[in-house]
Design a protein around this motif. Sequence first.
Motif, PDB file in Angstrom:
ATOM      1  N   GLY A 164      30.627  49.573  46.838  1.00  0.00           N
ATOM      2  CA  GLY A 164      30.963  50.981  46.621  1.00  0.00           C
ATOM      3  C   GLY A 164      32.166  51.443  47.415  1.00  0.00           C
ATOM      4  N   HIS A 165      32.436  50.763  48.527  1.00  0.00           N
ATOM      5  CA  HIS A 165      33.530  51.213  49.392  1.00  0.00           C
ATOM      6  C   HIS A 165      34.713  50.254  49.363  1.00  0.00           C
ATOM      7  CE1 HIS A 165      31.008  54.513  50.611  1.00  0.00           C
ATOM      8  NE2 HIS A 165      30.025  53.617  50.607  1.00  0.00           N
ATOM      9  N   MET A 166      34.799  49.453  48.288  1.00  0.00           N
ATOM     10  CA  MET A 166      36.050  48.737  48.022  1.00  0.00           C
ATOM     11  C   MET A 166      37.065  49.788  47.561  1.00  0.00           C
ATOM     12  SD  MET A 166      34.831  45.343  45.900  1.00  0.00           S
ATOM     13  CE  MET A 166      34.639  46.303  44.406  1.00  0.00           C
ATOM     14  N   GLY A 223      39.653  56.777  48.230  1.00  0.00           N
ATOM     15  CA  GLY A 223      39.812  55.967  47.024  1.00  0.00           C
ATOM     16  C   GLY A 223      38.728  54.934  46.797  1.00  0.00           C
ATOM     17  N   CYS A 224      37.566  55.081  47.487  1.00  0.00           N
ATOM     18  CA  CYS A 224      36.472  54.121  47.312  1.00  0.00           C
ATOM     19  C   CYS A 224      35.982  54.124  45.861  1.00  0.00           C
ATOM     20  CB  CYS A 224      35.307  54.472  48.234  1.00  0.00           C
ATOM     21  SG  CYS A 224      35.693  54.304  49.979  1.00  0.00           S
ATOM     22  N   TRP A 225      35.568  52.939  45.412  1.00  0.00           N
ATOM     23  CA  TRP A 225      35.109  52.784  44.025  1.00  0.00           C
ATOM     24  C   TRP A 225      34.044  53.816  43.669  1.00  0.00           C
ATOM     25  CZ3 TRP A 225      31.618  48.244  42.057  1.00  0.00           C
ATOM     26  CH2 TRP A 225      31.631  48.230  40.645  1.00  0.00           C
ATOM     27  N   GLU A 241      32.779  60.064  51.529  1.00  0.00           N
ATOM     28  CA  GLU A 241      31.929  60.459  52.656  1.00  0.00           C
ATOM     29  C   GLU A 241      31.972  59.445  53.788  1.00  0.00           C
ATOM     30  OE1 GLU A 241      31.056  60.471  49.512  1.00  0.00           O
ATOM     31  OE2 GLU A 241      30.175  62.417  49.008  1.00  0.00           O
ATOM     32  N   CYS A 242      32.376  58.209  53.488  1.00  0.00           N
ATOM     33  CA  CYS A 242      32.429  57.172  54.524  1.00  0.00           C
ATOM     34  C   CYS A 242      33.635  57.331  55.436  1.00  0.00           C
ATOM     35  CB  CYS A 242      32.444  55.783  53.889  1.00  0.00           C
ATOM     36  SG  CYS A 242      34.040  55.325  53.187  1.00  0.00           S
ATOM     37  N   GLY A 243      34.571  58.219  55.067  1.00  0.00           N
ATOM     38  CA  GLY A 243      35.757  58.430  55.888  1.00  0.00           C
ATOM     39  C   GLY A 243      37.014  57.798  55.310  1.00  0.00           C
TER      40      GLY A 243
END
Length: 302
Positions: free
Chosen positions: A160-162, A177-179, A172-174
């Motif tokens: 999800g955070h690629m 452009g995360c998937w 939300e992770c900081g």
Amino acid sequence: MGVSYVGVDVGGTKVLAVRVSATGAVEATATRPMPGVAAGPAAVEDAVVLAARDVYGDLAPAGLGVSAAGLVDATGERFLFGAHLPWRDAPVRQAIADRTGLPVVLDNDANCAAYAELVAGAVRGVRSALLITIGTGIGGAVVIDGRVIRGAHGLAGEFGHMQAVPDGLACECGLRGCWEQYCSGRALERVTRVALGRHLDGPEVTALALAGDQVALHSFASIGTWLGVGSAALVSAFDPEVVVVGGGVSAVGDLLLGPARRALAGALQGTAYRAVPELVPARMGPEAGAVGAALLARDGRS
Ligand SMILES: [Zn+2]
């Protein structure tokens, strides 16, 4: 009453508990609202313990598994970080064991869901597979040689955070452009809000899409296309037999998977000369993470 195991799935919007028999049959389920990041870590522990007790009551289960949306360390002791949960480098396994008096295992939610699919679902007997769980965000798991692969630090499968879009939407992770900003329940709501000019939640968009509403269908086509493009990158990396798609957003089936299959085939090299893996729905349903956690409590983390 025979031996039973309890699994609790801690997600961005709810805490879902199941009790399963020694053979893995679901005997009871319960849901509690997720207290929210602002409520703090102890409130989420409370919700886990209460949801677990909702399903085991006076019974003494043989073990409890906790499935949590975020990074769990390689030993299964600590929840390191999750964009949708308040735990930060927290010794969650011991905390829940202390409060329940039960043997507890802790794992990432997508790894738990993958384990459930391996034991009893869509990848039973499959040697290599990718699992993509689309809920509030995206969870992922990699199965190679019939086992869930964890990576050097226990953190493999965080699809999800690629980064999908350089300098794209804030996550939300900081990061940006995360998937999952383009392919998730949140993305579904955003795309619909932009098109309609008002907010609908994920289940409302799903109901409209199933009724044939053009705006809702377009929203699912948008996130489905992103699902296919991202899957193509993962297929290029792992060459799986099958890509399994689960999570609440996947409940619309082919309205999501149809556009995803087209985008996958269109973004993979050499499709005239290779097998394009099937993109199939998960079998275990919304309880996959909780059931997988209970099965891990039964079998142990490997
Ligand atoms: Zn992110």
